[in-house]
Design a protein around this motif. Structure first.
Motif, PDB file in Angstrom:
ATOM      1  N   TYR A  17      10.095  -1.102   3.843  1.00  0.00           N
ATOM      2  CA  TYR A  17      10.332  -1.732   5.126  1.00  0.00           C
ATOM      3  C   TYR A  17       9.725  -0.888   6.232  1.00  0.00           C
ATOM      4  CZ  TYR A  17      13.371  -4.956   2.732  1.00  0.00           C
ATOM      5  OH  TYR A  17      13.844  -5.917   1.890  1.00  0.00           O
ATOM      6  N   ASN A  44       7.686 -11.308 -11.614  1.00  0.00           N
ATOM      7  CA  ASN A  44       7.640 -10.166 -10.709  1.00  0.00           C
ATOM      8  C   ASN A  44       6.496  -9.203 -11.055  1.00  0.00           C
ATOM      9  OD1 ASN A  44       8.592  -8.998  -8.385  1.00  0.00           O
ATOM     10  ND2 ASN A  44      10.016  -7.648  -9.437  1.00  0.00           N
ATOM     11  N   GLN A  98       6.257  -4.259   3.121  1.00  0.00           N
ATOM     12  CA  GLN A  98       5.058  -4.011   2.333  1.00  0.00           C
ATOM     13  C   GLN A  98       5.439  -3.818   0.867  1.00  0.00           C
ATOM     14  OE1 GLN A  98       1.921  -3.952   3.855  1.00  0.00           O
ATOM     15  NE2 GLN A  98       3.171  -4.694   5.551  1.00  0.00           N
ATOM     16  N   PRO A  99       4.893  -4.657  -0.048  1.00  0.00           N
ATOM     17  CA  PRO A  99       5.222  -4.498  -1.466  1.00  0.00           C
ATOM     18  C   PRO A  99       4.553  -3.252  -2.041  1.00  0.00           C
ATOM     19  CG  PRO A  99       3.604  -6.218  -1.194  1.00  0.00           C
ATOM     20  CD  PRO A  99       4.008  -5.792   0.185  1.00  0.00           C
ATOM     21  N   ARG A 100       5.210  -2.604  -3.005  1.00  0.00           N
ATOM     22  CA  ARG A 100       4.668  -1.436  -3.697  1.00  0.00           C
ATOM     23  C   ARG A 100       4.525  -1.789  -5.168  1.00  0.00           C
ATOM     24  NH1 ARG A 100       2.720   0.468   0.466  1.00  0.00           N
ATOM     25  NH2 ARG A 100       4.047   1.608   1.882  1.00  0.00           N
ATOM     26  N   ASN A 101       3.346  -1.535  -5.707  1.00  0.00           N
ATOM     27  CA  ASN A 101       3.087  -1.829  -7.107  1.00  0.00           C
ATOM     28  C   ASN A 101       3.576  -0.690  -7.987  1.00  0.00           C
ATOM     29  OD1 ASN A 101       1.835  -4.202  -6.366  1.00  0.00           O
ATOM     30  ND2 ASN A 101      -0.148  -3.232  -6.192  1.00  0.00           N
ATOM     31  N   SER A 105       8.850  -1.912  -5.723  1.00  0.00           N
ATOM     32  CA  SER A 105       9.810  -1.948  -4.622  1.00  0.00           C
ATOM     33  C   SER A 105       9.164  -2.569  -3.392  1.00  0.00           C
ATOM     34  CB  SER A 105      10.280  -0.534  -4.298  1.00  0.00           C
ATOM     35  OG  SER A 105       9.188   0.240  -3.829  1.00  0.00           O
ATOM     36  N   ILE A 106       9.912  -2.560  -2.323  1.00  0.00           N
ATOM     37  CA  ILE A 106       9.444  -3.019  -1.026  1.00  0.00           C
ATOM     38  C   ILE A 106       9.679  -1.897  -0.028  1.00  0.00           C
ATOM     39  CG2 ILE A 106       9.822  -4.670   0.843  1.00  0.00           C
ATOM     40  CD1 ILE A 106       8.750  -6.122  -1.481  1.00  0.00           C
ATOM     41  N   ARG A 145       5.971  -5.144  -9.863  1.00  0.00           N
ATOM     42  CA  ARG A 145       6.309  -4.816  -8.485  1.00  0.00           C
ATOM     43  C   ARG A 145       7.441  -3.790  -8.535  1.00  0.00           C
ATOM     44  NH1 ARG A 145       2.530  -6.168  -4.768  1.00  0.00           N
ATOM     45  NH2 ARG A 145       2.317  -8.405  -4.531  1.00  0.00           N
TER      46      ARG A 145
END
Length: 58
Positions: free
Chosen positions: A39, A15, A46-49, A36-37, A34
């Motif tokens: 929506y 991950n 959209q993934p959040r780093n 979170s995501i 990673r």
């Protein structure tokens, strides 16, 4: 610029992603988790780093 294949294939925790800072030096390729995501209504998630957990050197 894309991260080279040989850098992406270095073993790292699950991950995580490799982020290219664009600067020359030993800390160019950061390993980030990673977080979170997000929506988006009517779109793709959209993934959040997250934070930097290390660097790939050499």
């Amino acid at each position: 610029m894309a991260v080279p294949l040989n850098v992406r294939q270095v073993e790292r925790p699950k991950n995580t992603i490799v982020d290219d800072s664009g600067r020359d030096g030993p800390n160019r390729y950061a390993v980030r988790e990673r977080a979170s995501i997000k929506y988006v209504a009517g779109g793709n998630p959209q993934p959040r780093n997250g934070r930097v957990i290390g660097h790939i050197i050499d």
